[in-house]
Design an enzyme around this catalytic site. Structure first.
Site, mmCIF file in Angstrom:
data_model
loop_
_atom_site.group_PDB
_atom_site.id
_atom_site.type_symbol
_atom_site.label_atom_id
_atom_site.label_comp_id
_atom_site.label_asym_id
_atom_site.label_seq_id
_atom_site.Cartn_x
_atom_site.Cartn_y
_atom_site.Cartn_z
ATOM 1 N N THR A 174 0.719 -1.101 0.009
ATOM 2 C CA THR A 174 -0.067 0.082 -0.111
ATOM 3 C C THR A 174 1.127 1.182 -0.039
ATOM 4 O O THR A 174 2.220 1.143 0.275
ATOM 5 C CB THR A 174 -0.911 0.010 1.191
ATOM 6 O OG1 THR A 174 -1.736 -1.340 1.136
ATOM 7 C CG2 THR A 174 -1.656 1.166 1.338
ATOM 8 N N SER B 160 -11.418 -2.784 4.815
ATOM 9 C CA SER B 160 -9.870 -2.079 4.605
ATOM 10 C C SER B 160 -9.371 -1.634 6.065
ATOM 11 O O SER B 160 -10.297 -1.331 6.965
ATOM 12 C CB SER B 160 -10.097 -1.175 3.715
ATOM 13 O OG SER B 160 -8.717 -0.539 3.636
ATOM 14 N N SER B 161 -8.532 -1.489 6.199
ATOM 15 C CA SER B 161 -7.618 -0.629 7.352
ATOM 16 C C SER B 161 -7.001 0.603 6.975
ATOM 17 O O SER B 161 -6.585 1.323 7.933
ATOM 18 C CB SER B 161 -6.680 -1.659 8.080
ATOM 19 O OG SER B 161 -7.118 -2.769 8.401
ATOM 20 N N GLY C 212 -1.104 -2.445 6.471
ATOM 21 C CA GLY C 212 -2.180 -3.673 6.720
ATOM 22 C C GLY C 212 -2.814 -3.359 7.679
ATOM 23 O O GLY C 212 -3.285 -2.177 8.133
ATOM 24 N N ASP D 82 -8.593 -9.408 1.496
ATOM 25 C CA ASP D 82 -9.058 -8.420 2.471
ATOM 26 C C ASP D 82 -10.464 -9.099 2.779
ATOM 27 O O ASP D 82 -11.068 -8.609 4.015
ATOM 28 C CB ASP D 82 -9.064 -7.291 2.298
ATOM 29 C CG ASP D 82 -7.770 -6.662 2.591
ATOM 30 O OD1 ASP D 82 -6.757 -7.237 3.175
ATOM 31 O OD2 ASP D 82 -7.551 -5.216 2.243
HETATM 32 N N1 GLY Z 1 -5.125 -4.027 1.517
HETATM 33 C C1 GLY Z 1 -4.851 -3.380 2.683
HETATM 34 C C2 GLY Z 1 -5.979 -2.558 3.437
HETATM 35 O O1 GLY Z 1 -7.123 -2.307 2.569
HETATM 36 O O2 GLY Z 1 -6.224 -2.634 4.823
#
Ligand code: GLY
Length: 551
Positions: free
Chosen positions: A356, A427-428, A448, A398
């Site tokens: 990310t 998502s985070s 993450g 996810d």
């Molecule tokens: N793929 C990382 C998130 O959306 O948390």
């Protein structure tokens, strides 16, 4: 200046940049992407034009982290309307992925089956059309140039490519991102010719080409041949969504953060709601660490139990009620860790990606963007659609894809985050603004499941006004996510004495490798100054506009 020299020069600017009375600032994970954002301000564009250019370009020059094969969230402040909005450009599940427990693929991490329907192009197009001033052609130009002419491999690129070398090597991705199957040397130029053509079509034709035109046709043909699940109808149905961000107050500051399908804003609202009556500054270091861990444990449990795409599931109405948060806080025993197994269980298991990217942008009018974008794992699915050059995400991981089995990150989830056609995976990613009496923080990071606790720690540093801000991102981090029931921490996060005191209270501790790559801005609204904060763990660069205002 050569690309290599530019990268080296940019590194000298990294870490922090302070500026007096400047006309804007861009902070991103890559020097070229930062410069692309600055170029838009130079062309007379606003923060939204700059953000669109950075979003396209960072996906080209930092392909391990994001790209047009993925998605993300753009948190915007539109100064003239005094309005916050979140652009939800999160991927959706293809129809063929089925429902809930029947989701069966060889892997939700590697290969074309792990890809959700990309949202980034829809997000960027919307950003330009609704909020920008410049043409798509101007905004896409740097990304097209860097895809066609190449960018130089860096230390960070090498480390992620080494991690994902095996999966990259089995598809066309290896021809682009590796050097004859090997991790390329530093300075080696990565050229993405097919991607440059796809970006060029976007610049001429807009999102329509990607979702209904030639790019859509090519992508789906590649998917059919190579076993992917995305079809024409999935692409045609994709929509970017404007959502109201999560907003709450903490210690005289307004926090604005990402709404579902990101869990970030709700988890932060729970954490800071539980802490609302605590004077953290007056606590011993071990009490403070214990309390922060316990509030994270409870908020991440709720993430697992209740959160998913708000268009499909609704979290309980009282999730953030002061009464409930007070009760949760009162359940914390300051002398003992609460075993996660003693909290009401969350049902099944899911994960969240490690890669990310995040960037922050501000302009002279006070428009702001904090954007966190992703293709999930390092280099996403590792699958490149040969005819478009698009590196696809592996965001399907996810979702709760394998109920009952832990995934690589061990984050837990429930039915709220099961797969369903068109649904967005939880998502985070937590792009956030914190508005204090005189200053504003724009913050966010990759990482993450640990994104939320990193953003939490940056908010605390800002609210407590720790000096100097330059140290905020350097400070070693720690994290608890309910399951696994352990405090994960970087080296140096706690003194030996605090570690012993935490162990004596029953906490399990595990030291992990450095994580995160935060790119933040502190804007002093009273003085008209900016401080760009660049995570020393990465290779990001902060630059002010006009360039002469750098200090
Ligand atoms: N793929 C990382 C998130 O959306 O948390």
């Amino acid at each position: 200046m050569s690309i290599r020299l530019l990268a080296a020069a940019a590194l000298l600017l990294s870490w922090t940049v302070s500026a007096q009375a400047a006309g804007g600032m861009v902070v991103s994970a890559h020097s070229l992407a930062t410069q692309s954002g600055i170029a838009m301000l130079e062309h007379g564009g606003n923060a939204f034009d700059a953000a669109a250019a950075v979003a396209l370009d960072v996906g080209v020059v930092e392909p391990a982290g994001s790209g047009i094969g993925g998605g993300g969230f753009f948190l915007l402040y539109i100064a003239r309307e005094d309005r916050y909005v979140m652009l939800d450009a999160r991927e959706t599940s293809p129809q063929l992925a089925g429902h809930g427990e029947v989701y069966e693929t060889q892997s939700s991490i590697d290969g074309p089956q792990s890809a959700g329907v990309p949202g980034l192009i829809a997000g960027v197009d919307h950003l330009i059309h609704e909020y920008g001033r410049l043409s798509r052609t101007k905004i896409a130009a740097p990304a097209i140039r860097h895809a066609r002419d190449g960018f130089a491999v860096s230390t960070r690129y090498r480390s992620v490519a080494k991690w994902r070398q095996k999966v990259l090597a089995i598809s066309q991705a290896g021809d682009i991102y590796l050097d004859r199957g090997n991790v390329p040397d530093e300075g080696y130029l990565i050229r993405q010719a097919a991607l440059a053509e796809t970006l060029e079509r976007f610049s001429r034709l807009g999102a329509d080409d990607f979702y209904r035109g030639q790019t859509a046709g090519r992508l789906v043909a590649d998917m059919r041949r190579d076993g992917g699940l995305i079809r024409e109808s999935d692409l045609a149905a994709y929509r970017v969504i404007e959502r109201n961000p999560v907003e709450f107050d903490y210690r005289g500051c307004r926090v604005v953060s990402a709404a579902l399908p990101s869990s970030g804003g709700l988890v932060l609202a729970e954490v800071f709601g539980m802490l609302s009556r605590d004077d953290l500054a007056a606590m011993s270091e071990s009490d403070r660490a214990h309390l922060l861990v316990e509030v994270m444990r409870r908020a991440y449990r709720d993430r697992a139990a209740y959160m998913g795409d708000a268009d499909f599931v609704r979290p309980p109405d009282d999730l953030l009620s002061p009464v409930r948060l007070k009760r949760l806080r009162e359940g914390i025993d300051m002398s003992r860790a609460t075993p996660s197994s003693s909290l009401p269980p969350a049902l099944a298991l899911s994960g969240s990606g490690a890669n990310t990217t995040h960037f922050s942008v501000i302009d002279a009018e006070g428009n702001m963007v904090a954007a966190t974008l992703s293709i999930n794992y390092g280099f996403g699915s590792g699958y490149v659609s040969p005819s478009t050059g698009i590196l696809l995400n592996d965001e399907m991981d996810d979702f709760v894809t394998r109920p009952g089995q832990p995934n690589v990150y061990g984050l837990v989830g429930s039915r709220a985050n099961h797969v369903a056609p068109g649904k967005r995976m939880l998502s985070s990613m937590s792009p956030s603004f914190v508005i204090g009496p005189e200053r504003t923080l724009l913050t966010g990071t990759p990482g993450g499941s640990r994104i939320i606790s990193m953003v939490m720690q940056s908010i605390l540093a800002f609210v407590e006004n720790r000096k100097p801000p330059e140290d905020w991102l350097q400070k070693p981090r720690f994290h608890h996510q309910y399951l696994p029931d352990e405090i994960q921490h970087e080296s140096g996060a706690f003194t030996a004495d605090v570690i012993e005191q935490l162990r004596n209270r029953g906490h399990k501790l595990r030291q992990i490798r450095p994580y995160g790559n935060m790119q933040a801005i502190v804007w002093n609204r009273e003085k008209g100054t900016y401080i760009g904060l660049v995570d020393p763990r990465g290779e990001g660069v902060a630059v002010t506009f006009p360039a002469g205002s750098k200090h």
